[in-house]
Design a protein around this motif. Structure first.
Motif, PDB file in Angstrom:
ATOM      1  N   GLN A  28      59.709 -22.370  36.359  1.00 61.01           N
ATOM      2  CA  GLN A  28      60.876 -23.145  35.941  1.00 61.01           C
ATOM      3  C   GLN A  28      60.715 -23.825  34.573  1.00 61.01           C
ATOM      4  N   ALA A  89      62.538 -26.749  43.809  1.00 62.46           N
ATOM      5  CA  ALA A  89      63.733 -25.930  44.004  1.00 62.46           C
ATOM      6  C   ALA A  89      65.010 -26.772  44.016  1.00 62.46           C
ATOM      7  N   SER A 174      66.213 -21.058  42.127  1.00 63.45           N
ATOM      8  CA  SER A 174      65.906 -22.021  43.176  1.00 63.45           C
ATOM      9  C   SER A 174      65.458 -21.313  44.447  1.00 63.45           C
ATOM     10  N   THR A 177      61.957 -20.075  44.189  1.00 62.96           N
ATOM     11  CA  THR A 177      60.990 -21.167  44.311  1.00 62.96           C
ATOM     12  C   THR A 177      60.777 -21.548  45.771  1.00 62.96           C
ATOM     13  N   VAL A 178      61.855 -21.586  46.543  1.00 63.67           N
ATOM     14  CA  VAL A 178      61.725 -21.863  47.977  1.00 63.67           C
ATOM     15  C   VAL A 178      60.872 -20.787  48.644  1.00 63.67           C
TER      16      VAL A 178
END
Length: 203
Positions: A28, A89, A174, A177-178
């Motif tokens: 990110q 996230a 996002s 990332t999760v």
């Protein structure tokens, strides 16, 4: 107090998990660089304002890094690593709902607050659990992961906006990332040498 062992097994899965943490940490951080021209047009922002969306994250990392190690001494290493990735996230998803460049910059700053929980604590995890060649191998995997994450952030977001809006693209980032947080939670072994410090001042 137990000490790290040279002969503790460093499996391919462990190397993968440490590298994956590095990827998650930097996926990110610089991703927004790939869409700066889009942000200029979308928000009618100045180059300085758009540039701040990168600088805000780096500033937050610098501000919180000196303190995250003390906190990790009281909570636990794996828990903070996984929690920080998962938390990362949230602002990534909220960026998609930004109605101004200032809002986006704020959420980028919040992202930066989570990153030391991954970077600093992972280094502490490796240092406490391993030594010698084992530590060298894992640190190499971690550094390689951070470089790959920095590249993938720009690469993925840049290509996503060819197919969807930048807002939807951040939703995908996002989600990735999760997924990373879930995978790290499953494959990263718990710390076996961690002994919590119950007083923050001692830490």
């Amino acid at each position: 107090m137990s000490t790290p062992q040279e002969d503790r097994t460093v499996s391919s899965l462990l190397v993968f998990s440490i590298g994956l943490i590095g990827v998650c940490a930097f996926l990110q951080v610089y991703s927004v660089q790939a869409i700066l021209p889009l942000l200029l047009d979308s928000f009618r922002a100045t180059p300085v304002q758009v540039g701040n969306t990168v600088g805000a994250t780096v500033l937050a990392v610098a501000l919180i890094s000196p303190f995250i190690g003390m906190w990790s001494d009281t909570v636990g290493l794996k828990a903070i690593i996984v929690g920080a990735i998962a938390f990362l996230a949230i602002p990534a998803a909220l960026i998609a709902f930004s109605s101004s460049i200032q809002q986006m910059t704020f959420w980028r700053f919040v992202q930066g607050l989570a990153i030391p929980g991954i970077t600093v604590v992972t280094i502490a995890y490796i240092g406490e659990e391993f030594k010698g060649k084992s530590m060298t191998r894992l640190m190499s995997a971690y550094v390689a992961g951070t470089v790959l994450g920095g590249f993938l952030g720009r690469f993925i977001l840049g290509h996503l906006v060819e197919w969807m809006s930048w807002q939807s693209a951040f939703g995908v980032m996002s989600t990735l990332t999760v997924a990373g947080a879930v995978l790290v939670a499953k494959v990263l072994p718990p710390s076996t040498h961690f002994e919590p410090t119950h007083q923050l001042r001692d830490s």
